[in-house]
Design an enzyme around this catalytic site. Structure first.
Site, PDB file in Angstrom:
ATOM      1  N   TYR A   1      -4.258   4.206   6.357  1.00 40.45           N
ATOM      2  CA  TYR A   1      -4.755   2.897   6.916  1.00 40.45           C
ATOM      3  C   TYR A   1      -6.379   3.527   8.031  1.00 40.45           C
ATOM      4  CZ  TYR A   1      -0.350   0.637   6.874  1.00 40.45           C
ATOM      5  OH  TYR A   1       0.732  -0.733   6.563  1.00 40.45           O
TER       6      TYR A   1
ATOM      7  N   LYS B   1       1.079  -1.585   0.166  1.00 43.70           N
ATOM      8  CA  LYS B   1      -0.096   0.024  -0.300  1.00 43.70           C
ATOM      9  C   LYS B   1       1.069   0.832  -0.071  1.00 43.70           C
ATOM     10  CE  LYS B   1       0.855   2.254   3.612  1.00 43.70           C
ATOM     11  NZ  LYS B   1       1.463   2.260   3.764  1.00 43.70           N
TER      12      LYS B   1
HETATM   13  P1  NDP Z   1      12.907   2.100   1.816  1.00 41.31           P
HETATM   14  O1  NDP Z   1      12.750   3.588   1.040  1.00 41.31           O
HETATM   15  O2  NDP Z   1      13.262   1.276   2.951  1.00 41.31           O
HETATM   16  O3  NDP Z   1      12.683   0.566   0.776  1.00 41.31           O
HETATM   17  C1  NDP Z   1      12.420   1.045  -1.510  1.00 41.31           C
HETATM   18  C2  NDP Z   1      13.521  -0.274  -1.215  1.00 41.31           C
HETATM   19  O4  NDP Z   1      12.847  -0.384  -3.041  1.00 41.31           O
HETATM   20  C3  NDP Z   1      14.976   0.206  -1.475  1.00 41.31           C
HETATM   21  O5  NDP Z   1      15.880  -0.172  -0.858  1.00 41.31           O
HETATM   22  C4  NDP Z   1      15.294   0.753  -2.430  1.00 41.31           C
HETATM   23  O6  NDP Z   1      15.975  -2.152  -2.701  1.00 41.31           O
HETATM   24  C5  NDP Z   1      14.352  -0.065  -3.777  1.00 41.31           C
HETATM   25  N1  NDP Z   1      14.070   0.822  -4.172  1.00 41.31           N
HETATM   26  C6  NDP Z   1      14.585   0.410  -5.602  1.00 41.31           C
HETATM   27  N2  NDP Z   1      14.627   2.069  -6.603  1.00 41.31           N
HETATM   28  C7  NDP Z   1      14.577   3.158  -5.586  1.00 41.31           C
HETATM   29  C8  NDP Z   1      14.587   4.315  -5.405  1.00 41.31           C
HETATM   30  N3  NDP Z   1      14.671   5.166  -6.242  1.00 41.31           N
HETATM   31  N4  NDP Z   1      14.882   5.081  -4.008  1.00 41.31           N
HETATM   32  C9  NDP Z   1      14.607   4.231  -2.826  1.00 41.31           C
HETATM   33  N5  NDP Z   1      14.283   2.627  -3.276  1.00 41.31           N
HETATM   34  C10 NDP Z   1      14.648   2.544  -4.213  1.00 41.31           C
HETATM   35  O7  NDP Z   1      10.820   1.540   1.720  1.00 41.31           O
HETATM   36  P2  NDP Z   1      10.324   0.793   2.812  1.00 41.31           P
HETATM   37  O8  NDP Z   1      10.495  -0.160   3.138  1.00 41.31           O
HETATM   38  O9  NDP Z   1       9.938   1.602   4.296  1.00 41.31           O
HETATM   39  O10 NDP Z   1       8.992   1.267   2.295  1.00 41.31           O
HETATM   40  C11 NDP Z   1       8.509   0.078   0.694  1.00 41.31           C
HETATM   41  C12 NDP Z   1       7.168   0.319   0.309  1.00 41.31           C
HETATM   42  O11 NDP Z   1       6.464  -0.152   1.471  1.00 41.31           O
HETATM   43  C13 NDP Z   1       6.175   1.463   0.709  1.00 41.31           C
HETATM   44  O12 NDP Z   1       5.425   1.412  -0.652  1.00 41.31           O
HETATM   45  C14 NDP Z   1       5.486   1.896   1.870  1.00 41.31           C
HETATM   46  O13 NDP Z   1       4.013   2.525   1.379  1.00 41.31           O
HETATM   47  C15 NDP Z   1       5.425   0.264   1.661  1.00 41.31           C
HETATM   48  N6  NDP Z   1       5.277   0.069   3.705  1.00 41.31           N
HETATM   49  C16 NDP Z   1       4.500  -0.511   4.100  1.00 41.31           C
HETATM   50  C17 NDP Z   1       4.391  -0.714   5.515  1.00 41.31           C
HETATM   51  C18 NDP Z   1       2.543  -1.894   5.961  1.00 41.31           C
HETATM   52  O14 NDP Z   1       2.791  -1.879   7.554  1.00 41.31           O
HETATM   53  N7  NDP Z   1       2.706  -2.462   4.708  1.00 41.31           N
HETATM   54  C19 NDP Z   1       5.331  -0.937   5.989  1.00 41.31           C
HETATM   55  C20 NDP Z   1       6.859   0.121   5.942  1.00 41.31           C
HETATM   56  C21 NDP Z   1       6.570   0.478   3.950  1.00 41.31           C
HETATM   57  P3  NDP Z   1      16.947  -2.115  -3.445  1.00 41.31           P
HETATM   58  O15 NDP Z   1      18.191  -1.361  -2.694  1.00 41.31           O
HETATM   59  O16 NDP Z   1      16.603  -4.049  -2.784  1.00 41.31           O
HETATM   60  O17 NDP Z   1      16.729  -1.466  -4.610  1.00 41.31           O
END
Ligand code: NDP
Length: 376
Positions: free
Chosen positions: A227, A141
């Site tokens: 949420y 989401k």
């Molecule tokens: P992060 O910023 O921690 O991680 C995102 C990952 O996406 C990065 O580590 C990277 O992984 C990849 N990525 C690829 N391109 C980009 C870019 N241009 N900039 C940044 N990251 C990029 O985010 P979250 O893990 O916190 O969130 C990810 C998703 O999950 C979002 O949509 C958020 O809304 C959702 N979320 C849902 C939650 C829930 O409880 N359901 C809680 C937290 C987040 P790599 O290095 O492997 O390519």
């Protein structure tokens, strides 16, 4: 009886049978007949896309608690991180992909489903590419940054005949499920009249993608306020007809140069239920409350990964109502795996994400215009 209850029965049976055997062997006639759960089939195979905070600290560890899902692939733009995590979780290096090689998932028979955990602006593209590669998709989401993108994702799922589910994890955990039951049952303290739902936290690093409008699609509403919105919809089981809203951000705070910090919104539902919701990137809020003529029920915390609490109040009496504790991510992944195995539709399909996205657009419009926005 659900799976965990059955598991519990099985454990009780083994324990009592074992205990009795130490004292005196049970005669066959004394052994109670217990319907044991069927042995689980082969779990479905998942790849996780985007190894950020959510994937590393929640999704990957959740495979240990899942029954119908196992991790077989990783997709990342960071090769060292991917290799490290592959070693940690026993993923064969042949199943590590980056964003360029992503489409070759189509030739990988050892991946059935893909979990998209990328920044919001990337959800639509990586969901559609995975569907076209023949994989079923669980997308985080908010589903995407706009309703038209959500429509494209839904169309791609239809065209490819693959399943698309949005990761509304609270729909799969028992505290929220019980609050839904109470909210929708007029025999429980009368009909629901008012819902309050608040979700917020204080956001840190001003440079992160969540604070860039192009990547996040908006501010706290898109990320955490969703949420509160989704809860008001699932607690009523209805779709809102009217929206009002106000938003504000701390003046001069560099974190809120592009997106909103705080937004409050009110929703009117067809049955007359009114919902009062709040979303923030400045303060912590974590509560859903349902008010009825003869009492109320609330969750606080309502949306944390663990440690949820339910209280129910009638007059002077307030009781705690503990529920079964599950790993939210294992529960939602297993739900989708089972839908794929059984050929059923997920509880939170793409259409559910689209409905939220349409209401979010109306909330922003109401906040900008100061007018009540009607939803068709
Ligand atoms: P992060 O910023 O921690 O991680 C995102 C990952 O996406 C990065 O580590 C990277 O992984 C990849 N990525 C690829 N391109 C980009 C870019 N241009 N900039 C940044 N990251 C990029 O985010 P979250 O893990 O916190 O969130 C990810 C998703 O999950 C979002 O949509 C958020 O809304 C959702 N979320 C849902 C939650 C829930 O409880 N359901 C809680 C937290 C987040 P790599 O290095 O492997 O390519």
């Amino acid at each position: 009886m659900n799976d965990d209850d059955m598991q519990f029965s099985r454990r009780s049976f083994l324990w009592s049978a074992g205990g009795a055997m130490v004292a005196a062997p049970l005669a066959a006639a004394q052994v109670p007949h217990i319907d044991l759960p069927p042995l689980p089939g082969e779990p479905l195979r998942w790849a996780v896309v985007g190894l950020g905070r959510l994937a590393v600290f929640q999704i990957l560890p959740a495979f240990a608690a899942s029954r119908a899902s196992r991790l077989t692939g990783l997709v990342s733009g960071s090769p060292d991180k991917a290799r490290h995590l592959a070693q940690l979780y026993g993923v064969d290096a042949r199943h590590i992909y980056d964003y360029d090689s992503y489409d070759s998932l189509a030739e990988d028979p050892e991946i059935d489903l893909v979990y998209v955990a990328l920044p919001n602006s990337m959800h639509a593209e990586y969901t559609i590419r995975a569907l076209r590669a023949g994989k079923h998709v669980l997308c985080e989401k908010p589903m995407a940054n706009s309703a038209p993108e959500c429509e494209e994702m839904i169309a791609a799922a239809r065209e490819t005949g693959r399943k698309l589910m949005i990761a509304y994890r609270l729909r799969y955990e028992p505290f929220n499920v019980e609050l839904i039951r109470i909210a929708r049952d007029p025999a429980e303290m009368g009909p629901t009249r008012i819902i309050e739902a608040s979700a917020g936290f204080s956001i840190g690093d001003p440079a992160q993608w969540r604070l860039r409008k192009a990547m996040a699609g908006g501010g706290s509403l898109m990320d955490i306020g969703i949420y509160a919105l989704n809860a008001s919809r699932y607690l009523t089981g209805e779709e809102p007809t009217h929206v009002t809203a106000m938003m504000d951000s701390t003046s001069g705070d560099p974190r809120f140069a592009e997106v909103e910090e705080n937004i409050t919104f009110q929703l009117r539902y067809p049955s007359g239920i009114l919902a009062n919701c709040a979303s923030s990137y400045g303060v912590g809020m974590n509560r859903f409350r349902v008010s009825k003529p003869e009492g109320w029920a609330e969750l606080e915390p309502a949306l944390s990964y663990r440690g949820l609490r339910m209280r129910v109040g009638r007059g002077e009496v307030v009781e705690q109502r503990p529920q079964r504790v599950v790993d939210h991510f294992a529960a939602e992944m297993d739900h989708l795996s089972r839908c794929v195995l059984d050929g059923t539709e997920p509880l939170t399909p793409g259409e559910e994400g689209l409905r939220d996205m349409r209401v979010i657009a109306a909330i922003y419009e109401a906040a900008r215009s100061g007018e009540t926005v009607a939803l068709s």
